[in-house]
Each structure stands twice: as structure tokens, then as C-alpha cells.
Design a protein around this motif. Structure first.
Motif, short mmCIF file in Angstrom:
data_model
loop_
_atom_site.label_atom_id
_atom_site.label_comp_id
_atom_site.label_asym_id
_atom_site.label_seq_id
_atom_site.Cartn_x
_atom_site.Cartn_y
_atom_site.Cartn_z
N GLY A 15 4.52 8.28 -8.67
CA GLY A 15 3.42 9.03 -9.24
C GLY A 15 2.07 8.37 -9.04
O GLY A 15 1.02 9.01 -9.27
N GLY A 16 2.07 7.13 -8.61
CA GLY A 16 0.83 6.39 -8.40
C GLY A 16 0.20 6.67 -7.05
O GLY A 16 0.67 7.53 -6.28
N SER A 17 -0.88 5.94 -6.77
CA SER A 17 -1.66 6.15 -5.55
C SER A 17 -1.93 4.82 -4.86
O SER A 17 -2.00 3.77 -5.51
CB SER A 17 -2.99 6.82 -5.88
OG SER A 17 -2.81 8.09 -6.46
N LEU A 18 -2.10 4.91 -3.56
CA LEU A 18 -2.55 3.79 -2.75
C LEU A 18 -3.45 4.34 -1.65
O LEU A 18 -3.29 5.49 -1.22
CB LEU A 18 -1.37 3.06 -2.09
CG LEU A 18 -0.54 2.11 -2.93
CD1 LEU A 18 0.63 1.60 -2.11
CD2 LEU A 18 -1.37 0.94 -3.43
N LYS A 65 2.47 16.54 3.10
CA LYS A 65 1.41 17.55 3.01
C LYS A 65 1.11 17.86 1.55
O LYS A 65 2.02 18.05 0.73
CB LYS A 65 1.83 18.82 3.74
CG LYS A 65 0.73 19.80 4.02
CD LYS A 65 1.23 20.95 4.88
CE LYS A 65 1.74 20.48 6.21
NZ LYS A 65 2.21 21.58 7.07
N GLY A 66 -0.17 17.85 1.21
CA GLY A 66 -0.59 18.11 -0.16
C GLY A 66 -0.67 16.86 -1.03
O GLY A 66 -1.25 16.90 -2.12
N MET A 83 -2.96 8.09 -0.36
CA MET A 83 -1.62 8.54 -0.73
C MET A 83 -1.55 8.73 -2.24
O MET A 83 -1.70 7.76 -2.99
CB MET A 83 -0.58 7.52 -0.26
CG MET A 83 -0.67 7.17 1.22
SD MET A 83 0.66 6.10 1.79
CE MET A 83 0.32 4.63 0.84
N ASN A 84 -1.34 9.93 -2.66
CA ASN A 84 -1.24 10.27 -4.08
C ASN A 84 0.16 10.78 -4.40
O ASN A 84 0.92 11.15 -3.50
CB ASN A 84 -2.27 11.35 -4.44
CG ASN A 84 -3.70 10.88 -4.23
OD1 ASN A 84 -4.01 9.70 -4.35
ND2 ASN A 84 -4.58 11.82 -3.89
N SER A 85 0.48 10.80 -5.67
CA SER A 85 1.78 11.30 -6.13
C SER A 85 2.92 10.67 -5.33
O SER A 85 3.82 11.36 -4.86
CB SER A 85 1.83 12.83 -6.00
OG SER A 85 0.79 13.43 -6.75
N ASP A 90 8.79 7.48 -0.18
CA ASP A 90 7.64 7.11 0.64
C ASP A 90 7.66 5.62 1.00
O ASP A 90 6.83 5.17 1.79
CB ASP A 90 6.33 7.42 -0.08
CG ASP A 90 6.11 8.91 -0.28
OD1 ASP A 90 5.63 9.28 -1.37
OD2 ASP A 90 6.39 9.69 0.64
N THR A 91 8.60 4.89 0.43
CA THR A 91 8.71 3.46 0.72
C THR A 91 8.99 3.23 2.20
O THR A 91 9.93 3.78 2.75
CB THR A 91 9.83 2.83 -0.12
OG1 THR A 91 9.47 2.91 -1.51
CG2 THR A 91 10.04 1.38 0.26
N ALA A 92 8.13 2.44 2.83
CA ALA A 92 8.24 2.20 4.26
C ALA A 92 7.15 1.22 4.69
O ALA A 92 6.23 0.92 3.92
CB ALA A 92 8.09 3.50 5.04
#
Length: 129
Positions: A15-18, A65-66, A83-85, A90-92
Motif C-alpha cells: 500500500g506504500g509508495s516509492l 497501470k493506474g 510507484m503507488n499502492s 511488485d517485489t523485484a
């Protein structure tokens, strides 16, 4: 020669962002499309996002997307990936890449890794659940 260097990765909760940054040196990238790819452990490298040299054209994988936004600052020779939400999937390791084939600003953006000529060393993004 072009040198690309990614930064901004780290550990974040779901849920966080980077915001990832890609700094280029050796050549001005203002005339070239740029892309972001990622590779998770045990998986093949996959396309994430791409942006035209002008910034007018962007393309995203369906999985991001989004949630993700690619942008660039040609004056600073920088490309970004907001990168949001974020999700655990998404770990990579995230890589930026430069496509040095000149193209019109609205030409289709490459999604194959083989179309890109230079790559950074990658930055790790880890999303905990």
C-alpha cells in the motif's frame, strides 16, 4: 557510451509508495525513449513502463497501470518511476534502460528488453505484506 544508475529502491509495506530515479551520464538522453523493467527472483525480466523522448507518450504493463507513473526531466537527464499502492508481487530488482533508436514522439514504445541498448545495474524494491 551511456551509463545509467538507478536509485530510490528499498523496503516498503504493501500500500506504500516509492519513487525510483534513473540518472544518465555519457550522453544526453533527450532524444531517446526510456523504459523501466523488473526481475523477481526465479522469474524472467518483465516490462514495466516506457516513455518517449518528449514525454508525450507513455506505456505501461497491465500489472502496474493506474498505480505507477513514468516521467522524465530531459534538462537533468533523469527518468523517474513513481510507484503507488505497492503490492508484494511488485517485489523485484528494477532496471532502467535506454532505447537509442530515434523515433517520432508518438511512435509505439518498445516493451521487449532486447530493443533497449543500455541498462543500469538495478535497484531492489521489496514490498512486505
Amino acid at each position: 557510451q551511456v551509463q545509467l544508475g538507478e536509485s530510490g529502491g528499498g523496503l516498503v509495506q504493501a500500500g506504500g509508495s516509492l519513487r525510483l530515479s534513473c540518472a544518465a551520464s555519457g550522453r544526453a538522453l533527450k532524444n531517446y525513449a526510456m523504459g523501466w523493467f523488473r526481475q523477481a527472483p526465479g522469474k524472467e525480466r518483465e516490462f514495466v513502463a516506457a516513455i518517449s523522448w518528449s514525454g508525450d507518450n507513455t506505456h505501461y504493463s497491465d500489472s502496474v497501470k493506474g498505480r505507477f507513473t513514468i516521467s522524465r526531466d530531459n534538462a537533468k537527464n533523469m527518468v523517474y518511476l513513481q510507484m503507488n499502492s505497492l503490492k508484494p508481487e511488485d517485489t523485484a530488482v528494477y532496471y532502467c534502460a535506454a532505447d537509442l533508436v530515434l523515433k517520432p514522439p508518438l511512435a509505439p514504445l518498445a516493451t521487449r528488453g532486447g530493443a533497449y541498448d543500455y541498462w543500469g545495474q538495478g535497484t531492489q524494491v521489496t514490498v512486505s505484506s
